[in-house]
Design a protein around this motif. Structure first.
Motif, PDB file in Angstrom:
ATOM      1  N   SER A 185       0.813  -1.221   0.000  1.00 25.89           N
ATOM      2  CA  SER A 185       0.000   0.000   0.000  1.00 25.89           C
ATOM      3  C   SER A 185       0.846   1.271   0.000  1.00 25.89           C
ATOM      4  N   GLY A 186       2.124   1.161   0.374  1.00 17.75           N
ATOM      5  CA  GLY A 186       2.985   2.332   0.445  1.00 17.75           C
ATOM      6  C   GLY A 186       2.937   3.032   1.785  1.00 17.75           C
ATOM      7  N   TYR A 187       2.142   2.502   2.727  1.00 20.30           N
ATOM      8  CA  TYR A 187       1.981   3.164   4.021  1.00 20.30           C
ATOM      9  C   TYR A 187       3.267   3.127   4.839  1.00 20.30           C
ATOM     10  N   LYS A 188       4.052   2.086   4.679  1.00 19.78           N
ATOM     11  CA  LYS A 188       5.317   1.975   5.410  1.00 19.78           C
ATOM     12  C   LYS A 188       6.237   3.141   5.040  1.00 19.78           C
ATOM     13  N   GLU A 189       6.294   3.462   3.758  1.00 20.86           N
ATOM     14  CA  GLU A 189       7.140   4.565   3.294  1.00 20.86           C
ATOM     15  C   GLU A 189       6.604   5.908   3.792  1.00 20.86           C
ATOM     16  N   ILE A 190       5.287   6.064   3.821  1.00 22.97           N
ATOM     17  CA  ILE A 190       4.669   7.298   4.326  1.00 22.97           C
ATOM     18  C   ILE A 190       5.054   7.527   5.781  1.00 22.97           C
ATOM     19  N   LEU A 191       4.976   6.461   6.595  1.00 25.31           N
ATOM     20  CA  LEU A 191       5.343   6.579   8.013  1.00 25.31           C
ATOM     21  C   LEU A 191       6.830   6.873   8.180  1.00 25.31           C
ATOM     22  N   ASN A 242       8.146  10.129  10.114  1.00 17.93           N
ATOM     23  CA  ASN A 242       9.028  10.010  11.275  1.00 17.93           C
ATOM     24  C   ASN A 242      10.328  10.785  11.081  1.00 17.93           C
ATOM     25  N   GLU A 243      10.848  10.794   9.859  1.00 16.69           N
ATOM     26  CA  GLU A 243      12.043  11.599   9.565  1.00 16.69           C
ATOM     27  C   GLU A 243      11.748  13.081   9.764  1.00 16.69           C
ATOM     28  N   GLU A 244      10.562  13.489   9.335  1.00 17.81           N
ATOM     29  CA  GLU A 244      10.140  14.884   9.498  1.00 17.81           C
ATOM     30  C   GLU A 244      10.026  15.238  10.983  1.00 17.81           C
ATOM     31  N   ILE A 245       9.469  14.344  11.774  1.00 18.57           N
ATOM     32  CA  ILE A 245       9.338  14.569  13.219  1.00 18.57           C
ATOM     33  C   ILE A 245      10.721  14.689  13.852  1.00 18.57           C
TER      34      ILE A 245
END
Length: 88
Positions: free
Chosen positions: A43-49, A53-56
């Motif tokens: 689904s690509g959700y792993k990459e989104i997270l 997380n990098e942004e956080i």
């Protein structure tokens, strides 16, 4: 998991052979070993997270507090803490 009509994917002779063993029932055909994708990869959700997380982490390094990050990302204190103190 979605259901697929057998006649749309199996050759007629194979379908007739399967019907000798089972008719009108649901049959689960497992994936081959080693073919399974990990959680969130399809689904690509792993990459989104990962990007979130990098942004956080970046915002935390730039001085944004954990409480501010909690409000921005709607995450708990412990979730933000795990993200910013992880070694990724």
């Amino acid at each position: 998991m979605k259901y697929i009509k057998a006649y749309s994917i199996f050759p007629k002779d194979l379908l007739e052979e399967i019907q000798k063993y089972v008719q009108g029932e649901l049959v689960y055909i497992p994936r081959q070993e080693g073919v399974r994708k990990g959680w969130g990869e399809e689904s690509g959700y792993k990459e989104i997270l990962k990007l979130r997380n990098e942004e956080i982490r970046q915002k935390f390094c730039n001085g944004v507090t954990i409480h501010e990050l909690m409000e921005q990302y709607f995450l708990s204190y412990d979730s933000i803490k795990k993200i910013v103190y992880s070694k990724k």
